[in-house]
Design a protein around this motif. Sequence first.
Motif, PDB file in Angstrom:
ATOM      1  N   MET A  14      -3.011   0.247  14.078  1.00  0.00           N
ATOM      2  CA  MET A  14      -2.949   1.695  13.909  1.00  0.00           C
ATOM      3  C   MET A  14      -1.559   2.140  13.486  1.00  0.00           C
ATOM      4  O   MET A  14      -1.407   3.012  12.626  1.00  0.00           O
ATOM      5  N   VAL A  15      -0.524   1.530  14.073  1.00  0.00           N
ATOM      6  CA  VAL A  15       0.858   1.864  13.717  1.00  0.00           C
ATOM      7  C   VAL A  15       1.115   1.555  12.242  1.00  0.00           C
ATOM      8  O   VAL A  15       1.709   2.365  11.513  1.00  0.00           O
ATOM      9  N   VAL A  16       0.648   0.392  11.782  1.00  0.00           N
ATOM     10  CA  VAL A  16       0.847   0.008  10.383  1.00  0.00           C
ATOM     11  C   VAL A  16       0.154   0.995   9.447  1.00  0.00           C
ATOM     12  O   VAL A  16       0.732   1.452   8.452  1.00  0.00           O
ATOM     13  N   ASN A  17      -1.080   1.348   9.761  1.00  0.00           N
ATOM     14  CA  ASN A  17      -1.821   2.294   8.910  1.00  0.00           C
ATOM     15  C   ASN A  17      -1.152   3.668   8.899  1.00  0.00           C
ATOM     16  O   ASN A  17      -1.093   4.339   7.857  1.00  0.00           O
ATOM     17  N   GLU A  18      -0.645   4.094  10.051  1.00  0.00           N
ATOM     18  CA  GLU A  18       0.043   5.383  10.117  1.00  0.00           C
ATOM     19  C   GLU A  18       1.357   5.350   9.341  1.00  0.00           C
ATOM     20  O   GLU A  18       1.734   6.322   8.679  1.00  0.00           O
ATOM     21  N   LEU A  19       2.054   4.226   9.413  1.00  0.00           N
ATOM     22  CA  LEU A  19       3.298   4.094   8.648  1.00  0.00           C
ATOM     23  C   LEU A  19       3.018   4.180   7.148  1.00  0.00           C
ATOM     24  O   LEU A  19       3.759   4.838   6.407  1.00  0.00           O
ATOM     25  N   ILE A  20       1.960   3.520   6.715  1.00  0.00           N
ATOM     26  CA  ILE A  20       1.587   3.578   5.300  1.00  0.00           C
ATOM     27  C   ILE A  20       1.296   5.024   4.901  1.00  0.00           C
ATOM     28  O   ILE A  20       1.752   5.499   3.854  1.00  0.00           O
ATOM     29  N   ARG A  46       0.797  -1.223   0.000  1.00  0.00           N
ATOM     30  CA  ARG A  46       0.000   0.000   0.000  1.00  0.00           C
ATOM     31  C   ARG A  46       0.837   1.284   0.000  1.00  0.00           C
ATOM     32  O   ARG A  46       0.300   2.367   0.160  1.00  0.00           O
ATOM     33  N   SER A  47       2.138   1.123  -0.149  1.00  0.00           N
ATOM     34  CA  SER A  47       2.962   2.332  -0.135  1.00  0.00           C
ATOM     35  C   SER A  47       3.969   2.378  -1.287  1.00  0.00           C
ATOM     36  O   SER A  47       4.986   3.041  -1.205  1.00  0.00           O
ATOM     37  N   GLY A  48       3.705   1.637  -2.330  1.00  0.00           N
ATOM     38  CA  GLY A  48       4.558   1.743  -3.514  1.00  0.00           C
ATOM     39  C   GLY A  48       5.867   0.997  -3.431  1.00  0.00           C
ATOM     40  O   GLY A  48       6.673   1.048  -4.360  1.00  0.00           O
ATOM     41  N   VAL A  49       6.122   0.314  -2.329  1.00  0.00           N
ATOM     42  CA  VAL A  49       7.362  -0.470  -2.208  1.00  0.00           C
ATOM     43  C   VAL A  49       7.036  -1.887  -2.662  1.00  0.00           C
ATOM     44  O   VAL A  49       7.040  -2.827  -1.887  1.00  0.00           O
ATOM     45  N   ASP A  50       6.689  -2.036  -3.944  1.00  0.00           N
ATOM     46  CA  ASP A  50       6.146  -3.307  -4.400  1.00  0.00           C
ATOM     47  C   ASP A  50       6.923  -3.879  -5.575  1.00  0.00           C
ATOM     48  O   ASP A  50       7.882  -3.283  -6.076  1.00  0.00           O
ATOM     49  N   SER A  64      10.119   7.738   8.240  1.00  0.00           N
ATOM     50  CA  SER A  64       8.691   7.617   8.557  1.00  0.00           C
ATOM     51  C   SER A  64       8.469   7.144   9.981  1.00  0.00           C
ATOM     52  O   SER A  64       7.618   7.667  10.702  1.00  0.00           O
ATOM     53  N   ILE A  65       9.243   6.156  10.412  1.00  0.00           N
ATOM     54  CA  ILE A  65       9.022   5.619  11.753  1.00  0.00           C
ATOM     55  C   ILE A  65       9.509   6.599  12.821  1.00  0.00           C
ATOM     56  O   ILE A  65       8.969   6.645  13.924  1.00  0.00           O
ATOM     57  N   GLU A  66      10.503   7.426  12.482  1.00  0.00           N
ATOM     58  CA  GLU A  66      10.908   8.489  13.407  1.00  0.00           C
ATOM     59  C   GLU A  66       9.773   9.491  13.603  1.00  0.00           C
ATOM     60  O   GLU A  66       9.511   9.943  14.718  1.00  0.00           O
ATOM     61  N   GLU A  67       9.121   9.854  12.501  1.00  0.00           N
ATOM     62  CA  GLU A  67       7.999  10.785  12.596  1.00  0.00           C
ATOM     63  C   GLU A  67       6.878  10.179  13.427  1.00  0.00           C
ATOM     64  O   GLU A  67       6.252  10.849  14.254  1.00  0.00           O
ATOM     65  N   LYS A  72      -0.238   4.368  22.411  1.00  0.00           N
ATOM     66  CA  LYS A  72      -0.714   4.246  21.029  1.00  0.00           C
ATOM     67  C   LYS A  72       0.202   3.352  20.201  1.00  0.00           C
ATOM     68  O   LYS A  72      -0.251   2.677  19.272  1.00  0.00           O
ATOM     69  N   LEU A  73       1.495   3.359  20.512  1.00  0.00           N
ATOM     70  CA  LEU A  73       2.443   2.540  19.754  1.00  0.00           C
ATOM     71  C   LEU A  73       2.188   1.047  19.933  1.00  0.00           C
ATOM     72  O   LEU A  73       2.697   0.223  19.166  1.00  0.00           O
ATOM     73  N   LYS A  74       1.401   0.681  20.948  1.00  0.00           N
ATOM     74  CA  LYS A  74       1.086  -0.731  21.174  1.00  0.00           C
ATOM     75  C   LYS A  74      -0.002  -1.233  20.226  1.00  0.00           C
ATOM     76  O   LYS A  74      -0.188  -2.437  20.076  1.00  0.00           O
TER      77      LYS A  74
END
Length: 404
Positions: A380-386, A299-303, A362-365, A374-376
Motif C-alpha cells: 500500500m505504501v508503494v502504491n501511495e508513493l507512486i 510507474r512514476s516517470g523516473v525511468d 512525496s514521502i513526507e506527504e 498503515k505504514l507497515k
Amino acid sequence: MADMTGQEKFDQQQEELERDLDSRIDSKDLPVANIMVAGITGTGKSTLINAVFGSDMAATGRGKPVTDHIDEYANGDIPIHIWDTVGLELDSEKTRESISAIKSTIASKAGLDDQYDRVHAIWYCINSGSNRYQGAELEFIRELHAIGVPFIIVLTQCSGEEEEVNAFEDEIRKINKSMGMGDIEIVQVLALPVKYRGMAQAIPAFGLDKLVDVTLKLLPTFIKSGFIAAQRVSQSEKRNACEEIICSYVRAAQHGFWDKVPLINVFITDKNIMNMFQKLGEMYNTVLSPESINKIINRSGVDFKNNFFGLISPIDMGYNKKITNLLKQKKEAGFSVKIDDVEKNQRAARMIAFYGYIFVDSIEELWKELTEEKLKDVDMVVNELIRIINKKLSERKTKMDRRR
C-alpha cells in the motif's frame, strides 16, 4: 612513538568511523543506535519508548534478556536497540544489586574498541509527580553519569501543575550541580495526551521532539542517522537527514567520472537514484526492496527513457528550468538546499537532486496521511508513493506549461 592516551585513541576511532561512512554512501545498512532507558517501576518507560519509536517497540513480552537486570527491545526494520532496566525499586537491596550489574555492563561495553557495540545514550526516567530525587536512585544516576555515556534525565508524565514540575526540575538541577553533574540535560515529557474528569479538552502530548533533538546533539555523529530513522517524532530531523543523503549523491555525481560520460551516465544515474530512494525511505521507517523501488521508478516517470533524454539529448527539453525552479521552491519552503550551486552542465547531479526532492516531498506527504499501522503495509505504501509522486510531477508540468 609514545602510546596513545584513551582520549587520543577514541578521537582516532571517531575519525576512522567518519571516513568509513563518508566512503559508503551506497551502504544498505544504517548504523544501529543503542539507547538505554532506565528508571524505577512506574515511570512510564514503555510508554515513552513506544511514543518515540513506535507502538510495538516495547510491547509486553517482546524484550530479550541481555542480563538479569536488562532487557533489549529491537525491531529488525528499525535501526534502534533499546536497553531497558528491569525491576528497579527505590532504596531496595535488589535495586542496589541491579545498579552494580547495570553499571558493570555499560562500563564493559564502553571499553570495547567496537563503538557500535556499546550504549550510545542513557535516558533516565523520573516520574515528575514523585518529587523525590535522593537515595539509591540518585546514587545510580551518579554512577552511570561517571561512565561518560551521554546522559539525559527525562521527567515523565508531566501533566501536573507547570510550576510544580518546574520546581522539581530546578531541585534536580541544583542537586546535580552540587554533585558535579551540572552537565546533565533534563527534558520534560508527556508521552501521551491526558484528559482529566471535568476537563473539556485533553492535555496534548509534548516534549518528545525536544528529547529527540537533545539526544541527537549528544550522540556521536557516526550513529545519528540510525537514531533519526528510528524515531517517529521529529519530521524536521528526518528532513535534514534526507537532505544530507540527497547532497551526498549529488556531490558524488558532480565529481564522478562516469557520471559525465554520455549513455553510461544513464545507467549510473538510474542506479544512484534507486539507491538514494532506498536510503530516503529508511529515514521514514519505510524499508523498500529493490522490487518495490523498481515499481516506483517504472510507474512514476523516473525511468530510463526520461533519464536518457534528460542526460544525453542535446536539446534541453526544459529540464534545467524545471530543476532550477524546484530547488528554488524547496528553499522557499524551508529546505536547506545546499546543492543550489550545481551547474547546468552537471546534468546527472541535477537530475538526482530533482528526483531526490520529489521523493522526500512525496514521502513526507505519505507520512502525514498514514497511521503507523498503515505504514507497515509495504504494498500500500508503494502504491501511495507512486500516486503522490505522479501527482507532484503532473502538478509541476502543469505549472511549467502555464508559464510558457
